[in-house]
Design a protein around this motif. Sequence first.
Motif, PDB file in Angstrom:
ATOM      1  N   ARG A   1      51.497  73.136  53.732  1.00  0.00           N
ATOM      2  CA  ARG A   1      52.216  74.179  52.995  1.00  0.00           C
ATOM      3  C   ARG A   1      51.324  75.391  52.733  1.00  0.00           C
ATOM      4  NH1 ARG A   1      55.585  71.308  48.708  1.00  0.00           N
ATOM      5  NH2 ARG A   1      56.318  70.395  50.665  1.00  0.00           N
ATOM      6  N   ARG A   2      50.055  75.135  52.532  1.00  0.00           N
ATOM      7  CA  ARG A   2      49.128  76.240  52.287  1.00  0.00           C
ATOM      8  C   ARG A   2      48.809  77.010  53.568  1.00  0.00           C
ATOM      9  NH1 ARG A   2      44.638  73.818  48.020  1.00  0.00           N
ATOM     10  NH2 ARG A   2      46.131  73.183  46.396  1.00  0.00           N
ATOM     11  N   LEU A   3      49.119  76.403  54.707  1.00  0.00           N
ATOM     12  CA  LEU A   3      48.876  77.053  55.999  1.00  0.00           C
ATOM     13  C   LEU A   3      50.171  77.597  56.595  1.00  0.00           C
ATOM     14  CD1 LEU A   3      46.401  74.422  57.490  1.00  0.00           C
ATOM     15  CD2 LEU A   3      45.822  76.687  56.603  1.00  0.00           C
ATOM     16  N   ALA A   4      51.096  78.003  55.707  1.00  0.00           N
ATOM     17  CA  ALA A   4      52.416  78.438  56.176  1.00  0.00           C
ATOM     18  C   ALA A   4      52.323  79.626  57.132  1.00  0.00           C
ATOM     19  CB  ALA A   4      53.292  78.793  54.980  1.00  0.00           C
ATOM     20  N   ARG A   5      51.322  80.486  56.968  1.00  0.00           N
ATOM     21  CA  ARG A   5      51.173  81.652  57.842  1.00  0.00           C
ATOM     22  C   ARG A   5      50.357  81.339  59.098  1.00  0.00           C
ATOM     23  NH1 ARG A   5      51.944  83.759  52.867  1.00  0.00           N
ATOM     24  NH2 ARG A   5      53.091  85.727  52.736  1.00  0.00           N
ATOM     25  N   HIS A   6      50.008  80.081  59.276  1.00  0.00           N
ATOM     26  CA  HIS A   6      49.162  79.689  60.409  1.00  0.00           C
ATOM     27  C   HIS A   6      49.954  78.961  61.491  1.00  0.00           C
ATOM     28  CE1 HIS A   6      46.285  80.525  57.234  1.00  0.00           C
ATOM     29  NE2 HIS A   6      45.289  80.476  58.113  1.00  0.00           N
ATOM     30  N   GLY A   7      51.235  79.234  61.586  1.00  0.00           N
ATOM     31  CA  GLY A   7      52.057  78.550  62.585  1.00  0.00           C
ATOM     32  C   GLY A   7      51.588  78.792  64.009  1.00  0.00           C
ATOM     33  N   ASP A   8      51.046  80.001  64.275  1.00  0.00           N
ATOM     34  CA  ASP A   8      50.590  80.317  65.633  1.00  0.00           C
ATOM     35  C   ASP A   8      49.328  79.557  66.025  1.00  0.00           C
ATOM     36  OD1 ASP A   8      52.673  82.035  66.019  1.00  0.00           O
ATOM     37  OD2 ASP A   8      51.549  83.835  65.439  1.00  0.00           O
ATOM     38  N   VAL A   9      48.608  79.025  65.056  1.00  0.00           N
ATOM     39  CA  VAL A   9      47.367  78.308  65.356  1.00  0.00           C
ATOM     40  C   VAL A   9      47.435  76.867  64.861  1.00  0.00           C
ATOM     41  CG1 VAL A   9      45.914  80.366  65.411  1.00  0.00           C
ATOM     42  CG2 VAL A   9      46.349  79.229  63.230  1.00  0.00           C
ATOM     43  N   THR A  10      48.640  76.325  64.837  1.00  0.00           N
ATOM     44  CA  THR A  10      48.829  74.951  64.370  1.00  0.00           C
ATOM     45  C   THR A  10      49.696  74.180  65.357  1.00  0.00           C
ATOM     46  OG1 THR A  10      48.660  75.637  62.049  1.00  0.00           O
ATOM     47  CG2 THR A  10      49.693  73.494  62.486  1.00  0.00           C
ATOM     48  N   LEU A  11      49.274  72.975  65.700  1.00  0.00           N
ATOM     49  CA  LEU A  11      50.073  72.018  66.470  1.00  0.00           C
ATOM     50  C   LEU A  11      50.146  70.729  65.657  1.00  0.00           C
ATOM     51  CD1 LEU A  11      48.730  73.888  68.824  1.00  0.00           C
ATOM     52  CD2 LEU A  11      49.434  72.028  70.323  1.00  0.00           C
ATOM     53  N   VAL A  12      51.278  70.063  65.692  1.00  0.00           N
ATOM     54  CA  VAL A  12      51.444  68.796  64.983  1.00  0.00           C
ATOM     55  C   VAL A  12      51.786  67.730  66.019  1.00  0.00           C
ATOM     56  CG1 VAL A  12      52.673  67.548  63.175  1.00  0.00           C
ATOM     57  CG2 VAL A  12      52.198  70.004  62.903  1.00  0.00           C
ATOM     58  N   VAL A  13      50.989  66.682  66.016  1.00  0.00           N
ATOM     59  CA  VAL A  13      51.140  65.613  67.001  1.00  0.00           C
ATOM     60  C   VAL A  13      51.556  64.334  66.282  1.00  0.00           C
ATOM     61  CG1 VAL A  13      49.948  64.160  68.682  1.00  0.00           C
ATOM     62  CG2 VAL A  13      49.465  66.624  68.578  1.00  0.00           C
ATOM     63  N   LEU A  14      52.690  63.789  66.671  1.00  0.00           N
ATOM     64  CA  LEU A  14      53.132  62.497  66.148  1.00  0.00           C
ATOM     65  C   LEU A  14      52.594  61.414  67.089  1.00  0.00           C
ATOM     66  CD1 LEU A  14      54.838  60.854  64.119  1.00  0.00           C
ATOM     67  CD2 LEU A  14      56.777  61.114  65.691  1.00  0.00           C
ATOM     68  N   ASN A  15      51.547  60.730  66.663  1.00  0.00           N
ATOM     69  CA  ASN A  15      50.892  59.713  67.483  1.00  0.00           C
ATOM     70  C   ASN A  15      51.566  58.344  67.279  1.00  0.00           C
ATOM     71  OD1 ASN A  15      49.029  58.627  69.248  1.00  0.00           O
ATOM     72  ND2 ASN A  15      47.423  58.388  67.712  1.00  0.00           N
ATOM     73  N   GLN A  16      51.245  57.434  68.174  1.00  0.00           N
ATOM     74  CA  GLN A  16      51.729  56.046  68.095  1.00  0.00           C
ATOM     75  C   GLN A  16      53.239  55.951  68.283  1.00  0.00           C
ATOM     76  OE1 GLN A  16      50.269  54.433  64.381  1.00  0.00           O
ATOM     77  NE2 GLN A  16      48.140  55.028  64.816  1.00  0.00           N
ATOM     78  N   VAL A  17      53.795  56.843  69.101  1.00  0.00           N
ATOM     79  CA  VAL A  17      55.239  56.756  69.347  1.00  0.00           C
ATOM     80  C   VAL A  17      55.591  55.519  70.160  1.00  0.00           C
ATOM     81  CG1 VAL A  17      55.565  59.250  69.199  1.00  0.00           C
ATOM     82  CG2 VAL A  17      54.990  58.220  71.397  1.00  0.00           C
ATOM     83  N   ASP A  18      54.568  54.899  70.751  1.00  0.00           N
ATOM     84  CA  ASP A  18      54.850  53.688  71.529  1.00  0.00           C
ATOM     85  C   ASP A  18      55.298  52.543  70.636  1.00  0.00           C
ATOM     86  OD1 ASP A  18      51.957  51.920  71.238  1.00  0.00           O
ATOM     87  OD2 ASP A  18      51.916  54.082  70.827  1.00  0.00           O
ATOM     88  N   ARG A  19      55.078  52.649  69.339  1.00  0.00           N
ATOM     89  CA  ARG A  19      55.498  51.602  68.416  1.00  0.00           C
ATOM     90  C   ARG A  19      56.970  51.746  68.012  1.00  0.00           C
ATOM     91  NH1 ARG A  19      50.473  51.045  64.080  1.00  0.00           N
ATOM     92  NH2 ARG A  19      48.814  50.631  65.621  1.00  0.00           N
ATOM     93  N   LEU A  20      57.605  52.836  68.425  1.00  0.00           N
ATOM     94  CA  LEU A  20      58.980  53.093  68.027  1.00  0.00           C
ATOM     95  C   LEU A  20      59.915  53.004  69.204  1.00  0.00           C
ATOM     96  CD1 LEU A  20      58.359  56.277  65.824  1.00  0.00           C
ATOM     97  CD2 LEU A  20      58.588  53.916  65.014  1.00  0.00           C
ATOM     98  N   ALA A  21      61.161  52.671  68.893  1.00  0.00           N
ATOM     99  CA  ALA A  21      62.204  52.724  69.914  1.00  0.00           C
ATOM    100  C   ALA A  21      62.469  54.183  70.261  1.00  0.00           C
ATOM    101  CB  ALA A  21      63.468  52.062  69.382  1.00  0.00           C
ATOM    102  N   PRO A  22      62.950  54.491  71.483  1.00  0.00           N
ATOM    103  CA  PRO A  22      63.201  55.896  71.862  1.00  0.00           C
ATOM    104  C   PRO A  22      64.079  56.641  70.865  1.00  0.00           C
ATOM    105  CG  PRO A  22      63.335  54.469  73.769  1.00  0.00           C
ATOM    106  CD  PRO A  22      63.200  53.546  72.601  1.00  0.00           C
ATOM    107  N   SER A  23      65.104  55.987  70.348  1.00  0.00           N
ATOM    108  CA  SER A  23      65.964  56.680  69.378  1.00  0.00           C
ATOM    109  C   SER A  23      65.220  56.958  68.082  1.00  0.00           C
ATOM    110  CB  SER A  23      67.211  55.835  69.096  1.00  0.00           C
ATOM    111  OG  SER A  23      66.842  54.554  68.581  1.00  0.00           O
ATOM    112  N   ALA A  24      64.365  56.036  67.697  1.00  0.00           N
ATOM    113  CA  ALA A  24      63.580  56.248  66.477  1.00  0.00           C
ATOM    114  C   ALA A  24      62.579  57.369  66.656  1.00  0.00           C
ATOM    115  CB  ALA A  24      62.868  54.958  66.089  1.00  0.00           C
ATOM    116  N   VAL A  25      62.031  57.494  67.875  1.00  0.00           N
ATOM    117  CA  VAL A  25      61.089  58.597  68.141  1.00  0.00           C
ATOM    118  C   VAL A  25      61.772  59.938  67.920  1.00  0.00           C
ATOM    119  CG1 VAL A  25      59.726  59.747  69.913  1.00  0.00           C
ATOM    120  CG2 VAL A  25      59.674  57.253  69.731  1.00  0.00           C
TER     121      VAL A  25
END
Length: 577
Positions: free
Chosen positions: A172-196
């Motif tokens: 939330r404090r980095l709201a103006r940093h969208g251009d320099v931010t990536l968010v990675v959801l790791n461990q998707v292999d533990r979820l079903a495709p629909s849950a991913v």
Amino acid sequence: MRLLRRTVPLDDRLTALAEAAQAARGRLPDHVVERARTVAERAGERRGLSVEHTVVALAGATGGGKSSLFNLLTGARLAEVGVTRPTTATARAAVWDGAGAGPLLDWLGVAHRHEIAGEPSGLVLLDLPDHDSIEVSHRLEADRLVELVDLLVWVVDPQKYADAVLHERYLRRLARHGDVTLVVLNQVDRLAPSAVERCLADLRRLLDADGLSQAPVLGVSARTGAGVAELRAALVDRVARRRSWAARLAADAATAAAALARASSGSGSGASDDLDAELPPDGGRIERLEKPLTAALMDAAGVPTVVEAVTRAHRHRSIVATGWPVTRWARRLRPDPLRRLGLADGRRTDGAAEREFTAALREAGRPRVERAGPDDSGGAVREGAAPRRSSLPGASAVQRSRTDTAIRNLAHAAADGLPEEWAAAVRRAARSHARELPDRLDRAVAVAAAPFGRRPRWWEPAGTLQWLLMVAAVAGALWLAGLFALDYLRLPEPPVPTLGELPWPTVLLVGGGLAGAPLALLFRVAAWLGGRRRGRKALRALRASVAETGRELVVVPVWEEVGRYRRFADAVRNASG
């Protein structure tokens, strides 16, 4: 509402941020000002280092899989991956084409470095300590590097992607940093495709709520390698642009500027455009309020008393200088009105007073200059000459109250429309010289009144003429007395010259005696008119001198504070880009 907004270059934005911080010092909370100053200084340091390298940090919580992704992206087992409770104690760096990256890594304070051959050239990948580590030093190190890197990759897992600490303390404090931010959801292999899909959609919703609508969201699996190619491609694209460092600095500047604007306006929006709504004070209204201020200061400084004394002193001194010598001695017994006020001759002082007043002028930033004074003779007097302290009575409670009210009204008018923090600063500026105001007013009155103690040039010949008439009358009386004595003693009388039918002794006695009194009356009328004229001139000079003092000690500090706010507002807008 702005339809067009000028794009401000990064260098100008950072310079503006430093100017805004400087202008806000002492006006806004120290931690906000210090934060803006630090951002500006840090940005200058980062620009001086390698701009051919892009520093990417893998950040996240314990167990999120940062180190596993780090090893996968580097193609080597550089980071230790735990089993029961994995944790990263210190940051590690992997550098592709490490030439020239040494000073940058030194500035980052990363000691563990590994060079990687191949592409993407210029990538510096960091594996940060966990931001939720039980070790305080780990958390502090993570926080420090989050402030410095060019591109942030937040690694989350399906169990903790909605963690309040992550969103409230960081994202939330980095709201103006969208251009320099990536968010990675790791461990998707533990979820079903629909849950991913549901997790990614929910994560997207949370990021939008945090203000990071521009930040990409990727689903990956460090164990199976799913999505890692997309992550690598995103990093290669950012590195190839060579602009992430500039985007990060611009975002930092905008965030710091928003914090300054938020602290200034007292609002929680943080929008720098809030400053646009603050209307600058009406200069004409302030100028109109200078008149009541000058009137109150004139009253408190005893200007009416001085004007009356100038008028009466001129008449008194004129009678002493040009009156009938037979009766003028009686006038000398009366006190001189200006001398009673200590203003008999403001240009003559002892050395101590001269040095004291010179020091006061220097402290106030006023130079000693020469200028023509408003005296009848047209002579020059020194504006910076030190007058004696006058004997004028101090201001009464009513006069002080009027002065305080005039100062307060002027300050409120100047602060109208400004944020409260700055309005308070304007009010303080208006009272900043309150202690020295009475003394400076007294000196201003003494300086302005000094030229009006001078003798007009016509007094000397007029007085000389009166004495000549007096001498003629005395000579005629003595001559007649001598003739009377000769007649009384039956001695022969010498020949007596005549003026027509009248003997000269009689002419001298009668002419000198009778002409002196009417001439003295004529000179008294001239003194009355001259005193009236000199009083009017003294009033104008005293008003100008008191107005100048009030402007210097009250109005100028107020306008300087208003100008400081204007510079601050302009700098914040420029820093926001």
